[in-house]
Write a protein that holds these residues in place. Sequence first.
Motif, PDB file in Angstrom:
ATOM      1  N   UNK A 136      16.788 -12.686   4.953  1.00 54.64           N
ATOM      2  CA  UNK A 136      17.792 -12.256   5.929  1.00 54.64           C
ATOM      3  C   UNK A 136      19.035 -13.146   5.905  1.00 54.64           C
ATOM      4  N   UNK A 137      18.936 -14.334   5.307  1.00 52.84           N
ATOM      5  CA  UNK A 137      20.063 -15.256   5.259  1.00 52.84           C
ATOM      6  C   UNK A 137      20.775 -15.158   3.912  1.00 52.84           C
ATOM      7  N   UNK A 138      22.083 -15.349   3.937  1.00 53.03           N
ATOM      8  CA  UNK A 138      22.847 -15.286   2.694  1.00 53.03           C
ATOM      9  C   UNK A 138      22.790 -16.624   1.954  1.00 53.03           C
ATOM     10  N   UNK A 139      23.596 -16.756   0.918  1.00 53.52           N
ATOM     11  CA  UNK A 139      23.540 -17.942   0.070  1.00 53.52           C
ATOM     12  C   UNK A 139      24.164 -19.176   0.714  1.00 53.52           C
ATOM     13  N   UNK A 140      24.681 -19.043   1.943  1.00 58.23           N
ATOM     14  CA  UNK A 140      25.190 -20.195   2.684  1.00 58.23           C
ATOM     15  C   UNK A 140      24.338 -20.459   3.931  1.00 58.23           C
ATOM     16  N   UNK A 141      23.283 -19.690   4.101  1.00 60.59           N
ATOM     17  CA  UNK A 141      22.389 -19.904   5.226  1.00 60.59           C
ATOM     18  C   UNK A 141      22.751 -19.149   6.484  1.00 60.59           C
ATOM     19  N   UNK A 142      23.614 -18.140   6.357  1.00 55.03           N
ATOM     20  CA  UNK A 142      24.000 -17.349   7.529  1.00 55.03           C
ATOM     21  C   UNK A 142      23.403 -15.951   7.420  1.00 55.03           C
ATOM     22  N   UNK A 143      23.143 -15.356   8.588  1.00 54.49           N
ATOM     23  CA  UNK A 143      22.613 -13.997   8.603  1.00 54.49           C
ATOM     24  C   UNK A 143      23.765 -12.998   8.723  1.00 54.49           C
ATOM     25  N   UNK A 144      23.574 -11.828   8.146  1.00 52.10           N
ATOM     26  CA  UNK A 144      24.601 -10.799   8.248  1.00 52.10           C
ATOM     27  C   UNK A 144      24.587 -10.164   9.633  1.00 52.10           C
ATOM     28  N   UNK A 145      23.391 -10.076  10.245  1.00 56.68           N
ATOM     29  CA  UNK A 145      23.292  -9.495  11.589  1.00 56.68           C
ATOM     30  C   UNK A 145      21.918  -9.805  12.174  1.00 56.68           C
ATOM     31  N   UNK A 146      21.837  -9.782  13.507  1.00 57.64           N
ATOM     32  CA  UNK A 146      20.539  -9.923  14.145  1.00 57.64           C
ATOM     33  C   UNK A 146      19.703  -8.666  13.930  1.00 57.64           C
ATOM     34  N   UNK A 147      20.368  -7.567  13.656  1.00 58.86           N
ATOM     35  CA  UNK A 147      19.634  -6.335  13.363  1.00 58.86           C
ATOM     36  C   UNK A 147      18.782  -6.509  12.105  1.00 58.86           C
ATOM     37  N   UNK A 148      19.316  -7.227  11.120  1.00 56.27           N
ATOM     38  CA  UNK A 148      18.537  -7.448   9.897  1.00 56.27           C
ATOM     39  C   UNK A 148      17.315  -8.321  10.189  1.00 56.27           C
ATOM     40  N   UNK A 149      17.463  -9.302  11.090  1.00 60.81           N
ATOM     41  CA  UNK A 149      16.307 -10.115  11.470  1.00 60.81           C
ATOM     42  C   UNK A 149      15.279  -9.274  12.208  1.00 60.81           C
ATOM     43  N   UNK A 150      15.763  -8.388  13.072  1.00 54.14           N
ATOM     44  CA  UNK A 150      14.855  -7.497  13.808  1.00 54.14           C
ATOM     45  C   UNK A 150      14.102  -6.593  12.835  1.00 54.14           C
ATOM     46  N   UNK A 151      14.820  -6.045  11.861  1.00 55.07           N
ATOM     47  CA  UNK A 151      14.168  -5.199  10.852  1.00 55.07           C
ATOM     48  C   UNK A 151      13.119  -5.990  10.072  1.00 55.07           C
ATOM     49  N   UNK A 152      13.434  -7.250   9.768  1.00 56.00           N
ATOM     50  CA  UNK A 152      12.503  -8.105   9.029  1.00 56.00           C
ATOM     51  C   UNK A 152      11.242  -8.382   9.843  1.00 56.00           C
ATOM     52  N   UNK A 153      11.401  -8.585  11.143  1.00 56.87           N
ATOM     53  CA  UNK A 153      10.236  -8.808  12.002  1.00 56.87           C
ATOM     54  C   UNK A 153       9.348  -7.572  12.013  1.00 56.87           C
ATOM     55  N   UNK A 154       9.955  -6.400  12.196  1.00 51.88           N
ATOM     56  CA  UNK A 154       9.172  -5.147  12.181  1.00 51.88           C
ATOM     57  C   UNK A 154       8.420  -5.007  10.858  1.00 51.88           C
ATOM     58  N   UNK A 155       9.114  -5.255   9.759  1.00 51.90           N
ATOM     59  CA  UNK A 155       8.492  -5.140   8.427  1.00 51.90           C
ATOM     60  C   UNK A 155       7.322  -6.107   8.293  1.00 51.90           C
ATOM     61  N   UNK A 156       7.533  -7.367   8.701  1.00 52.35           N
ATOM     62  CA  UNK A 156       6.492  -8.387   8.571  1.00 52.35           C
ATOM     63  C   UNK A 156       5.241  -8.011   9.367  1.00 52.35           C
ATOM     64  N   UNK A 157       5.447  -7.549  10.579  1.00 53.15           N
ATOM     65  CA  UNK A 157       4.308  -7.131  11.412  1.00 53.15           C
ATOM     66  C   UNK A 157       3.570  -5.976  10.751  1.00 53.15           C
ATOM     67  N   UNK A 158       4.307  -4.987  10.282  1.00 54.21           N
ATOM     68  CA  UNK A 158       3.694  -3.810   9.647  1.00 54.21           C
ATOM     69  C   UNK A 158       3.001  -4.149   8.338  1.00 54.21           C
ATOM     70  N   UNK A 159       3.411  -5.258   7.699  1.00 53.29           N
ATOM     71  CA  UNK A 159       2.767  -5.718   6.458  1.00 53.29           C
ATOM     72  C   UNK A 159       1.565  -6.623   6.733  1.00 53.29           C
ATOM     73  N   UNK A 160       1.258  -6.841   8.015  1.00 53.77           N
ATOM     74  CA  UNK A 160       0.052  -7.598   8.360  1.00 53.77           C
ATOM     75  C   UNK A 160       0.230  -9.084   8.576  1.00 53.77           C
ATOM     76  N   UNK A 161       1.468  -9.520   8.793  1.00 54.20           N
ATOM     77  CA  UNK A 161       1.676 -10.950   9.066  1.00 54.20           C
ATOM     78  C   UNK A 161       0.963 -11.347  10.350  1.00 54.20           C
TER      79      UNK A 161
END
Length: 201
Positions: free
Chosen positions: A150-175
Amino acid sequence: MVVVPAAQEAAALNEIKNDPDVASVERDYPSFALALPNDKYFHVQYGLHNTGQKIEVFGVTTTNDVDIDAPEAWEKTEGGVKVAVIDSGIEKNHPDLKGKVVGSKNFTSLPDGDKFGHGTAVAGVIAATTNNNDGIAGVCPKCTLLDAKVLDDTGKTESQESMADAIHWAVDEGAQIINMSVGSFGTSSVLEEAVDYAWNK
């Protein structure tokens, strides 16, 4: 010390305990050296095992036993859960992380991989291969990793929406654990909903 067969231990303890000339009686347990890994840089991981060692590279002398007692924990378990690292990506060919990443998704507009290095460092602290004469020891050496970039090559995120999407994905993948070593100046309702989704799962 009195040695008795295991089947007679309870009776012997009671008999000795009732002797008026005996101040106290208890089982004597065998002790043993804890397994310390042979990883090259384990000696500087004073958060895992602290003997009061001086860490030259950091210029500090540590305080004995101020640590998480990792070697003692490893005697019981080396983990085995799936941990999502929502960060700058994970370098999958890193020698200490080979075979650890069991799922990966890129939530940025950049190519896959970890150009910033933070996600790989976090993944190593979590699950680096331990006792391989190389690198560091992972806190959970038997854990597997989900890589959510979710972070770019300088350590910043493009949006909190991308972090939210990543959380949903991680949970659905069994994290079973999600690590997000990120900060923010505020929190969106979208991100809060994603955290609630993870919590409820």
